[in-house]
Design a protein around this motif. Structure first.
Motif, PDB file in Angstrom:
ATOM      1  N   GLY A   1       0.813  -1.211   0.000  1.00 16.39           N
ATOM      2  CA  GLY A   1       0.000   0.000   0.000  1.00 16.39           C
ATOM      3  C   GLY A   1       0.844   1.256   0.000  1.00 16.39           C
ATOM      4  O   GLY A   1       0.470   2.269  -0.608  1.00 16.39           O
ATOM      5  N   ARG A   2       2.002   1.213   0.644  1.00 18.32           N
ATOM      6  CA  ARG A   2       2.897   2.371   0.649  1.00 18.32           C
ATOM      7  C   ARG A   2       3.470   2.626  -0.746  1.00 18.32           C
ATOM      8  O   ARG A   2       3.639   3.771  -1.173  1.00 18.32           O
ATOM      9  N   ILE A   3       3.740   1.560  -1.488  1.00 24.70           N
ATOM     10  CA  ILE A   3       4.221   1.727  -2.865  1.00 24.70           C
ATOM     11  C   ILE A   3       3.153   2.414  -3.715  1.00 24.70           C
ATOM     12  O   ILE A   3       3.449   3.302  -4.525  1.00 24.70           O
ATOM     13  N   VAL A   4       1.901   2.019  -3.510  1.00 22.30           N
ATOM     14  CA  VAL A   4       0.790   2.668  -4.216  1.00 22.30           C
ATOM     15  C   VAL A   4       0.713   4.142  -3.830  1.00 22.30           C
ATOM     16  O   VAL A   4       0.531   5.034  -4.679  1.00 22.30           O
ATOM     17  N   TRP A   5       0.854   4.417  -2.545  1.00 25.01           N
ATOM     18  CA  TRP A   5       0.800   5.789  -2.020  1.00 25.01           C
ATOM     19  C   TRP A   5       1.881   6.648  -2.672  1.00 25.01           C
ATOM     20  O   TRP A   5       1.620   7.753  -3.151  1.00 25.01           O
ATOM     21  N   ASP A   6       3.130   6.157  -2.685  1.00 25.09           N
ATOM     22  CA  ASP A   6       4.243   6.930  -3.238  1.00 25.09           C
ATOM     23  C   ASP A   6       4.064   7.187  -4.726  1.00 25.09           C
ATOM     24  O   ASP A   6       4.395   8.270  -5.225  1.00 25.09           O
ATOM     25  N   ALA A   7       3.555   6.187  -5.453  1.00 25.01           N
ATOM     26  CA  ALA A   7       3.349   6.372  -6.890  1.00 25.01           C
ATOM     27  C   ALA A   7       2.354   7.497  -7.154  1.00 25.01           C
ATOM     28  O   ALA A   7       2.546   8.324  -8.057  1.00 25.01           O
ATOM     29  N   ARG A   8       1.314   7.545  -6.356  1.00 28.20           N
ATOM     30  CA  ARG A   8       0.308   8.600  -6.530  1.00 28.20           C
ATOM     31  C   ARG A   8       0.861   9.953  -6.095  1.00 28.20           C
ATOM     32  O   ARG A   8       0.620  10.974  -6.755  1.00 28.20           O
ATOM     33  N   LEU A   9       1.630   9.975  -5.001  1.00 22.54           N
ATOM     34  CA  LEU A   9       2.124  11.233  -4.449  1.00 22.54           C
ATOM     35  C   LEU A   9       3.232  11.833  -5.304  1.00 22.54           C
ATOM     36  O   LEU A   9       3.235  13.028  -5.596  1.00 22.54           O
ATOM     37  N   TYR A  10       4.199  11.008  -5.688  1.00 20.80           N
ATOM     38  CA  TYR A  10       5.389  11.524  -6.372  1.00 20.80           C
ATOM     39  C   TYR A  10       5.216  11.589  -7.892  1.00 20.80           C
ATOM     40  O   TYR A  10       5.755  12.483  -8.535  1.00 20.80           O
ATOM     41  N   ASP A  11       4.528  10.622  -8.459  1.00 26.06           N
ATOM     42  CA  ASP A  11       4.437  10.540  -9.917  1.00 26.06           C
ATOM     43  C   ASP A  11       3.042  10.826 -10.450  1.00 26.06           C
ATOM     44  O   ASP A  11       2.855  10.911 -11.670  1.00 26.06           O
ATOM     45  N   GLY A  12       2.051  10.911  -9.577  1.00 31.81           N
ATOM     46  CA  GLY A  12       0.685  11.162 -10.020  1.00 31.81           C
ATOM     47  C   GLY A  12       0.109  10.040 -10.846  1.00 31.81           C
ATOM     48  O   GLY A  12      -0.750  10.260 -11.706  1.00 31.81           O
ATOM     49  N   ARG A  13       0.554   8.813 -10.599  1.00 30.56           N
ATOM     50  CA  ARG A  13       0.088   7.682 -11.409  1.00 30.56           C
ATOM     51  C   ARG A  13      -0.541   6.618 -10.517  1.00 30.56           C
ATOM     52  O   ARG A  13      -0.256   6.533  -9.323  1.00 30.56           O
ATOM     53  N   ALA A  14      -1.400   5.833 -11.128  1.00 29.82           N
ATOM     54  CA  ALA A  14      -2.008   4.710 -10.416  1.00 29.82           C
ATOM     55  C   ALA A  14      -1.037   3.534 -10.407  1.00 29.82           C
ATOM     56  O   ALA A  14      -0.317   3.302 -11.376  1.00 29.82           O
ATOM     57  N   ASP A  15      -1.001   2.823  -9.310  1.00 33.51           N
ATOM     58  CA  ASP A  15      -0.118   1.665  -9.168  1.00 33.51           C
ATOM     59  C   ASP A  15      -0.950   0.493  -8.662  1.00 33.51           C
ATOM     60  O   ASP A  15      -1.838   0.672  -7.817  1.00 33.51           O
ATOM     61  N   ASP A  16      -0.690  -0.701  -9.184  1.00 44.96           N
ATOM     62  CA  ASP A  16      -1.515  -1.854  -8.818  1.00 44.96           C
ATOM     63  C   ASP A  16      -0.758  -2.874  -7.978  1.00 44.96           C
ATOM     64  O   ASP A  16      -1.126  -4.047  -7.948  1.00 44.96           O
ATOM     65  N   THR A  17       0.303  -2.435  -7.270  1.00 47.71           N
ATOM     66  CA  THR A  17       1.084  -3.376  -6.464  1.00 47.71           C
ATOM     67  C   THR A  17       0.220  -4.067  -5.421  1.00 47.71           C
ATOM     68  O   THR A  17       0.320  -5.285  -5.217  1.00 47.71           O
ATOM     69  N   LEU A  18      -0.641  -3.306  -4.742  1.00 49.83           N
ATOM     70  CA  LEU A  18      -1.480  -3.914  -3.709  1.00 49.83           C
ATOM     71  C   LEU A  18      -2.501  -4.858  -4.332  1.00 49.83           C
ATOM     72  O   LEU A  18      -2.783  -5.934  -3.778  1.00 49.83           O
ATOM     73  N   LEU A  19      -3.055  -4.489  -5.468  1.00 52.63           N
ATOM     74  CA  LEU A  19      -3.984  -5.395  -6.155  1.00 52.63           C
ATOM     75  C   LEU A  19      -3.272  -6.695  -6.531  1.00 52.63           C
ATOM     76  O   LEU A  19      -3.835  -7.785  -6.380  1.00 52.63           O
ATOM     77  N   GLN A  20      -2.039  -6.588  -7.026  1.00 54.21           N
ATOM     78  CA  GLN A  20      -1.298  -7.793  -7.388  1.00 54.21           C
ATOM     79  C   GLN A  20      -1.020  -8.649  -6.157  1.00 54.21           C
ATOM     80  O   GLN A  20      -1.058  -9.885  -6.217  1.00 54.21           O
ATOM     81  N   PHE A  21      -0.732  -7.995  -5.034  1.00 55.50           N
ATOM     82  CA  PHE A  21      -0.504  -8.768  -3.808  1.00 55.50           C
ATOM     83  C   PHE A  21      -1.787  -9.465  -3.371  1.00 55.50           C
ATOM     84  O   PHE A  21      -1.758 -10.616  -2.908  1.00 55.50           O
ATOM     85  N   LEU A  22      -2.922  -8.792  -3.510  1.00 55.42           N
ATOM     86  CA  LEU A  22      -4.207  -9.429  -3.209  1.00 55.42           C
ATOM     87  C   LEU A  22      -4.417 -10.632  -4.121  1.00 55.42           C
ATOM     88  O   LEU A  22      -4.914 -11.678  -3.676  1.00 55.42           O
TER      89      LEU A  22
END
Length: 710
Positions: A239-260
């Motif tokens: 979830g932190r990787i998703v957070w950083d992607a949105r905060l720093y790069d303004g992009r959606a990240d699916d790391t947490l979805l992949q972990f699920l």
């Protein structure tokens, strides 16, 4: 009659419904930061839109998490008078469906009804299979996923990596699970075949798993939340990787979805390989429970505990308000103080500030978020990149290089630090090598014995100080921030004058410090000294992104001492006297010692004031250590100072201090409203003067940033 239509499972769910459920489940996971920049995070971050009682029920069902203390804790508070009848009556009135009409009847029920610990009731395949077979499949699944995740998310600590970090998360897990015989050795025949047959796309794999498991739509949210909470730590890391992607790069990240999808892959693989004849019926019954959500046996006890917790909170609020209001009305005396010391709002600063004001009455202290309004990336000498020295809600606005003023000395310091780094890496590789480690232990191992003895006795430091490691004494003493615009590693660094003025004005107005400047203004960051402690950054400044606040204090002092910045600020209505000097300091919250870095900036006419400040800081440190020693329950001995400071170099001590533990309040007000009150190191203190905040923008900033942290 035959038909070409596909046969749907009894609880078939459309993909758009699955999408929404997956999105909501991922949003419930609060992010957690890596150990190198560990910060406190509200564990309810993904659930803040719901009432607390609903959150308590959800977390109890999905994770067995306790959000209240046992009933006995509150009853003791009632018996001691900490919770009054009025507090309980107010809590009962606020409850939607109170279990009793009067306080007396409620307390009778609490004392006589059995208490209960919450236990997860939302079923997973692993839970049902464990109950049917007597084998702990839940532990096996969690252990195997955790072992793989530790390898996949490794940040360079492991010399040998078993997972491929260049592959997407779900693909890397499928590759690993395809060669891992552990599940089949444990009795899950065909496990690898089931994993191999999963779709390669993680979202499609999640759809496929949920369809095969026949999870009903009514239970999707709770089931997916339960699956994520089974490996909650790694889910939060993703979830932190998703957070950083949105905060720093303004992009959606699916790391947490992949972990699920990984966790659901385990669920469906267990579902397909468990051979117990009772399992299919048990899972069908579990799905019915998911759809109907029966009341768990501990629900009534939780409802009582929530009312007791509400009363406990009301009691704490009442006592704090009474103490603040009972203090004689006072106001700023209008006289110019000798020193103004700005500390982080952190609870540990409250103790030190209180003792500093008592030891040095001519020192006024102030509270402001520990990055001091300077969100920067600070690159230490000899490094290519640095860390974000700002709250994790923000991104750095400028990159500042740490340099040694003399160019030849700076070049030598860079060479020394890089050489030291290369030698250390080579030595560690030799110690940890597959073959060399055996030869290392024999001839070299005994040579470590004297160092182990001196480290254990506290005579030496087990590890070098990372702030000065690889630098000689001259470079370590002279290094500091370089504000001049430049380029480093292909990126712009430094802070142009216009930006310095903007940041300086914003910082001074946010801390309500726009006039009445003292001759010395000490900007005091904070950090903690500890060794052999994986959670060391958790003791540093959360406002600095889990790092010490030295860099922010140094940059803030350098900017505010800049004559060009002061001239521009004067045009904006903030006039800093010519004799005011900003000092950069750091409060070591483990030893309660304060270091001042730019002493050479103090003119001769202020040397006496500086000496008085040093004396006040020393005395405040002694008093603070004595107070904290009581909370540590340290044994009585000749030197409290030695006992407290010794914890900072004790390599067996993972709790050299308590960090933010015990925080219970956040007071936003001028210091004179709380000055002299012993708040026990349990309150954040942020200075704020509403009269200087015309449109209440500063108050809004405080309530949307520091208050969120507290």
């Amino acid at each position: 009659m035959p038909t070409d239509e596909p046969t749907l499972a009894p609880h078939a769910v459309r993909e758009d419904v699955l999408d929404d459920a997956i999105r909501r489940a991922c949003q419930t996971i609060a992010p957690v930061w890596p150990l190198e920049s560990f910060v406190a995070v509200n564990p309810y971050l993904g659930l803040v839109d719901r009432p607390f009682d609903a959150v308590a029920d959800r977390l109890a069902r999905t994770a067995g998490a306790r959000t209240t203390m046992p009933a006995a804790f509150y009853l003791e508070a009632v018996d001691r008078g900490r919770i009054t009848v009025a507090d309980l009556a107010a809590a009962l009135d606020a409850a939607d469906d109170p279990p009793a009409a009067t306080v007396e009847a409620f307390l009778d029920r609490v004392r006589t009804a059995p208490d209960a610990d919450p236990a997860a009731t939302v079923p997973t395949v692993a839970d049902v299979a464990s109950a049917c077979t007597g084998h702990d499949w839940d532990r096996l699944a969690t252990d195997r996923v955790s072992a793989w995740a530790g390898a996949y998310f490794d940040r360079g600590q492991a010399l040998w990596r078993s997972a491929d970090p260049d592959q997407p998360l779900f693909a890397a897990w499928k590759a690993e699970a395809g060669v891992d015989h552990t599940p089949e050795v444990m009795g899950l025949a065909g496990f690898r075949d089931v994993v191999a047959a999963l779709p390669d796309d993680p979202r499609a794999a999640a759809y496929d798993a949920l369809a095969r498991l026949d999870v009903p739509a009514a239970g999707l949210d709770r089931y997916l939340h339960r699956v994520l909470m089974r490996a909650g730590g790694w889910a939060a890391y993703a979830g932190r990787i998703v957070w950083d992607a949105r905060l720093y790069d303004g992009r959606a990240d699916d790391t947490l979805l992949q972990f699920l999808a990984v966790l659901l892959g385990w669920e469906v693989a267990l579902f397909e390989t468990i051979q117990d004849p009772a399992f299919p019926g048990a899972w069908a019954a579990a799905n019915e429970d998911l759809a109907t959500e029966p009341a768990p046996p501990w629900r009534a006890a939780l409802e009582r505990q929530l009312i007791l917790q509400d009363a406990f909170d009301r009691a704490a609020q009442r006592r704090l308000v009474e103490r603040v209001n009972a203090r004689p009305a006072a106001s700023a005396n209008g006289q110019r103080p000798d020193v103004q010391a700005v500390f982080c709002i952190d609870v540990r600063s409250e103790v030190f500030r209180r003792h500093l004001e008592a030891a040095a009455p001519t020192v006024d202290t102030m509270g402001f978020a520990g990055f001091f309004g300077f969100p920067i990336e600070y690159v230490p000498v000899g490094h290519e990149t640095g860390g974000a020295q700002c709250p994790v809600l923000l991104t750095p606005s400028h990159t500042i290089l740490e340099t040694v003023p003399a160019p030849d000395q700076h070049a030598r310091a860079v060479e020394q630090r890089r050489l030291s780094h290369h030698v250390k890496r080579a030595w560690n590789a030799f110690k940890m090598g597959a073959i060399s480690c055996f030869s290392f232990v024999g001839p070299v191992g005994l040579a470590y014995l004297p160092k182990m003895v001196t480290d254990t006795l506290g005579w030496t430091r087990p590890v070098p100080d990372p702030d000065t490691n690889g630098l000689d004494q001259v470079a370590a003493a002279q290094k500091g921030p370089r504000l001049a615009p430049d380029e480093h590693a292909g990126h712009a660094v430094g802070m142009p004058l216009d930006d310095r003025v903007e940041v300086a004005e914003g910082a001074l107005r946010a801390m309500s410090l726009t006039d009445g400047f003292a001759p010395l203004v000490l900007i005091t960051g904070h950090g903690a000294t500890t060794v052999n402690n994986p959670y060391d950054t958790g003791l540093d400044c959360g406002a600095c992104g889990g790092r010490a606040g030295e860099a922010n204090a140094r940059v803030a002092a350098a900017v505010l001492n800049d004559p060009a910045v002061r001239a521009a600020l004067a045009e904006r209505g903030i006039r800093i006297p010519d004799d005011t000097v900003f000092l950069a300091g750091e409060h070591d919250t483990t030893t309660d010692e304060v270091a001042i870095f730019n002493r050479d900036a103090v003119p001769a006419r202020h040397h006496e004031l500086l000496a008085e400040l040093d004396g006040g800081l020393d005395e405040a440190g002694r008093r603070t250590r004595a107070e904290r020693a009581e909370r540590f329950h340290l044994p009585a001995q000749a030197s409290i100072d030695e006992a407290v400071i010794g914890r900072s170099t004790d390599w067996a001590q993972v709790r050299p201090e308590w960090g933010l533990a015990g925080c219970m309040a956040f007071i936003v007000a001028p210091r004179h409203r709380t000055e002299g009150l012993d708040l026990g190191g349990r309150s954040f203190l942020h200075d704020y003067d509403w009269r200087q905040d015309e449109d209440f923008g500063v108050l809004e900033l405080i309530m949307t940033a520091p208050m969120v942290v507290t």
